[in-house]
Every structure is written in structure tokens, then in C-alpha cells.
Scaffold this motif. Sequence first.
Motif, PDB file in Angstrom:
ATOM      1  N   PHE A  26       0.833  -1.196   0.000  1.00  0.00           N
ATOM      2  CA  PHE A  26       0.000   0.000   0.000  1.00  0.00           C
ATOM      3  C   PHE A  26       0.866   1.243   0.000  1.00  0.00           C
ATOM      4  CE2 PHE A  26      -3.069  -3.037   1.402  1.00  0.00           C
ATOM      5  CZ  PHE A  26      -4.310  -2.523   1.088  1.00  0.00           C
ATOM      6  N   CYS A  27       0.334   2.306  -0.531  1.00  0.00           N
ATOM      7  CA  CYS A  27       0.962   3.620  -0.437  1.00  0.00           C
ATOM      8  C   CYS A  27       0.275   4.341   0.723  1.00  0.00           C
ATOM      9  CB  CYS A  27       0.766   4.395  -1.739  1.00  0.00           C
ATOM     10  SG  CYS A  27       1.417   6.067  -1.661  1.00  0.00           S
ATOM     11  N   PRO A  28       0.962   4.485   1.864  1.00  0.00           N
ATOM     12  CA  PRO A  28       0.319   5.123   3.017  1.00  0.00           C
ATOM     13  C   PRO A  28       0.305   6.650   2.907  1.00  0.00           C
ATOM     14  CG  PRO A  28       2.490   4.310   3.614  1.00  0.00           C
ATOM     15  CD  PRO A  28       2.271   3.941   2.178  1.00  0.00           C
ATOM     16  N   ILE A  29      -0.819   7.220   3.301  1.00  0.00           N
ATOM     17  CA  ILE A  29      -0.989   8.662   3.406  1.00  0.00           C
ATOM     18  C   ILE A  29      -1.319   8.912   4.872  1.00  0.00           C
ATOM     19  CG2 ILE A  29      -2.331  10.661   2.667  1.00  0.00           C
ATOM     20  CD1 ILE A  29      -3.117   8.917   0.184  1.00  0.00           C
ATOM     21  N   ALA A  30      -0.668   9.869   5.503  1.00  0.00           N
ATOM     22  CA  ALA A  30      -0.884  10.101   6.928  1.00  0.00           C
ATOM     23  C   ALA A  30      -1.440  11.493   7.182  1.00  0.00           C
ATOM     24  CB  ALA A  30       0.425   9.917   7.691  1.00  0.00           C
ATOM     25  N   ALA A  31      -2.265  11.579   8.214  1.00  0.00           N
ATOM     26  CA  ALA A  31      -2.820  12.859   8.663  1.00  0.00           C
ATOM     27  C   ALA A  31      -2.790  12.871  10.181  1.00  0.00           C
ATOM     28  CB  ALA A  31      -4.247  13.034   8.156  1.00  0.00           C
ATOM     29  N   GLU A  32      -2.420  14.023  10.758  1.00  0.00           N
ATOM     30  CA  GLU A  32      -2.295  14.098  12.207  1.00  0.00           C
ATOM     31  C   GLU A  32      -3.531  14.657  12.903  1.00  0.00           C
ATOM     32  OE1 GLU A  32       0.092  18.073  13.277  1.00  0.00           O
ATOM     33  OE2 GLU A  32       1.246  16.653  12.079  1.00  0.00           O
ATOM     34  N   SER A  33      -4.549  15.014  12.132  1.00  0.00           N
ATOM     35  CA  SER A  33      -5.781  15.530  12.730  1.00  0.00           C
ATOM     36  C   SER A  33      -6.976  15.111  11.879  1.00  0.00           C
ATOM     37  CB  SER A  33      -5.737  17.059  12.833  1.00  0.00           C
ATOM     38  OG  SER A  33      -5.830  17.640  11.541  1.00  0.00           O
ATOM     39  N   GLY A  34      -8.143  15.187  12.476  1.00  0.00           N
ATOM     40  CA  GLY A  34      -9.349  14.835  11.749  1.00  0.00           C
ATOM     41  C   GLY A  34      -9.610  15.734  10.557  1.00  0.00           C
ATOM     42  N   GLY A  35      -9.406  17.021  10.732  1.00  0.00           N
ATOM     43  CA  GLY A  35      -9.612  17.962   9.628  1.00  0.00           C
ATOM     44  C   GLY A  35      -8.671  17.690   8.472  1.00  0.00           C
ATOM     45  N   GLU A  36      -7.400  17.482   8.798  1.00  0.00           N
ATOM     46  CA  GLU A  36      -6.415  17.167   7.756  1.00  0.00           C
ATOM     47  C   GLU A  36      -6.759  15.830   7.100  1.00  0.00           C
ATOM     48  OE1 GLU A  36      -1.627  16.345   7.184  1.00  0.00           O
ATOM     49  OE2 GLU A  36      -2.412  16.643   9.207  1.00  0.00           O
ATOM     50  N   GLY A  37      -7.226  14.871   7.901  1.00  0.00           N
ATOM     51  CA  GLY A  37      -7.602  13.569   7.362  1.00  0.00           C
ATOM     52  C   GLY A  37      -8.734  13.666   6.362  1.00  0.00           C
ATOM     53  N   PHE A  38      -9.751  14.466   6.677  1.00  0.00           N
ATOM     54  CA  PHE A  38     -10.868  14.627   5.753  1.00  0.00           C
ATOM     55  C   PHE A  38     -10.406  15.282   4.463  1.00  0.00           C
ATOM     56  CE2 PHE A  38     -14.569  17.092   4.170  1.00  0.00           C
ATOM     57  CZ  PHE A  38     -15.296  16.005   3.714  1.00  0.00           C
ATOM     58  N   GLU A  39      -9.555  16.305   4.575  1.00  0.00           N
ATOM     59  CA  GLU A  39      -9.015  16.970   3.378  1.00  0.00           C
ATOM     60  C   GLU A  39      -8.233  15.992   2.506  1.00  0.00           C
ATOM     61  OE1 GLU A  39      -6.716  20.326   4.695  1.00  0.00           O
ATOM     62  OE2 GLU A  39      -8.456  21.309   5.599  1.00  0.00           O
ATOM     63  N   LYS A  40      -7.419  15.150   3.141  1.00  0.00           N
ATOM     64  CA  LYS A  40      -6.626  14.176   2.382  1.00  0.00           C
ATOM     65  C   LYS A  40      -7.519  13.090   1.777  1.00  0.00           C
ATOM     66  CE  LYS A  40      -2.092  15.019   4.233  1.00  0.00           C
ATOM     67  NZ  LYS A  40      -0.835  14.463   4.734  1.00  0.00           N
ATOM     68  N   ALA A  41      -8.595  12.742   2.457  1.00  0.00           N
ATOM     69  CA  ALA A  41      -9.536  11.756   1.901  1.00  0.00           C
ATOM     70  C   ALA A  41     -10.168  12.307   0.630  1.00  0.00           C
ATOM     71  CB  ALA A  41     -10.607  11.394   2.927  1.00  0.00           C
ATOM     72  N   GLN A  42     -10.540  13.575   0.647  1.00  0.00           N
ATOM     73  CA  GLN A  42     -11.124  14.191  -0.542  1.00  0.00           C
ATOM     74  C   GLN A  42     -10.101  14.310  -1.670  1.00  0.00           C
ATOM     75  OE1 GLN A  42     -12.708  17.797   1.503  1.00  0.00           O
ATOM     76  NE2 GLN A  42     -14.560  17.284   0.352  1.00  0.00           N
ATOM     77  N   ALA A  43      -8.889  14.689  -1.340  1.00  0.00           N
ATOM     78  CA  ALA A  43      -7.863  14.927  -2.353  1.00  0.00           C
ATOM     79  C   ALA A  43      -7.339  13.631  -2.969  1.00  0.00           C
ATOM     80  CB  ALA A  43      -6.702  15.711  -1.743  1.00  0.00           C
ATOM     81  N   HIS A  44      -7.180  12.585  -2.152  1.00  0.00           N
ATOM     82  CA  HIS A  44      -6.531  11.356  -2.622  1.00  0.00           C
ATOM     83  C   HIS A  44      -7.488  10.185  -2.850  1.00  0.00           C
ATOM     84  CE1 HIS A  44      -2.514  13.014  -1.933  1.00  0.00           C
ATOM     85  NE2 HIS A  44      -2.996  13.524  -0.811  1.00  0.00           N
TER      86      HIS A  44
END
Length: 121
Positions: A26-44
Motif C-alpha cells: 500500500f501507499c500510506p498517506i498520513a494525517a495528524e488531525s481529523g480535519g487534515e484527514g478529511f481533506e486528504k480523503a477528498q484529495a486522494h
Amino acid sequence: MKTVLIIDDNEAFRCLLAEFFSHRGFCPIAAESGGEGFEKAQAHRPDIIFCDVNMPEKNGFEVLKLIRHNEQTAKIPFFLMTAEPHMNNQQQAEADGLIKKPIDLDELNEILVSCPYPLKG
């Protein structure tokens, strides 16, 4: 390559999971907060998301709600992670599963193998 989004405010834990997923292709993508996680979910638009429950800013339940109510991310498999000993079923109802910390890596590997939705590939 399949992607996995790890949302957790603990840097060491994120790195451990990223290494685990990387060794499984897998290619891991990491986020340190919920807000950042949601943004990364939308982007990736990852293939699967693992999100800690207890985080500052937005907790795992808030992130899950945002993910499920967004057309682009609603069908992404979403697993909550927690060290909390008691969690009621209603709290985790919209998630695809709940993983207790400390995480059993065999259990995590089984989730990857038998994910409830086909992982895009």
C-alpha cells in the motif's frame, strides 16, 4: 497502487502503521488531525481509511460523519481505532469496523485481505 489513509494524532503510531501498510504493497498517506484527514480523503480518495477515535479538533466520529456524507468519499471503507475499553455499537454503526489499540497486526492484515468493499487496484 492501493492507498491507505491513516488518521491519528500520535506520530509514532502513524509511522508504525505506515511502515506496516507499505510492506503490504500500500501507499500510506498520513494525517495528524481529523480535519487534515478529511481533506486528504477528498484529495486522494484512498482505498481504505483507518482513523483514531480520540483526537483534538475533530474526533474519529466527526471525521466518519464527514466521510459518509460526502459523495466522493462515502463508500471508502472506514475503520475506527481506539484504546477505549467500552464503545457502544451505535457510536461505531457507520464504520466498517472497530480496531482496539494496541493493534494486533494479524487482525489488521485480515482486514486488508477481507475488506468489505473491493479495494481498487
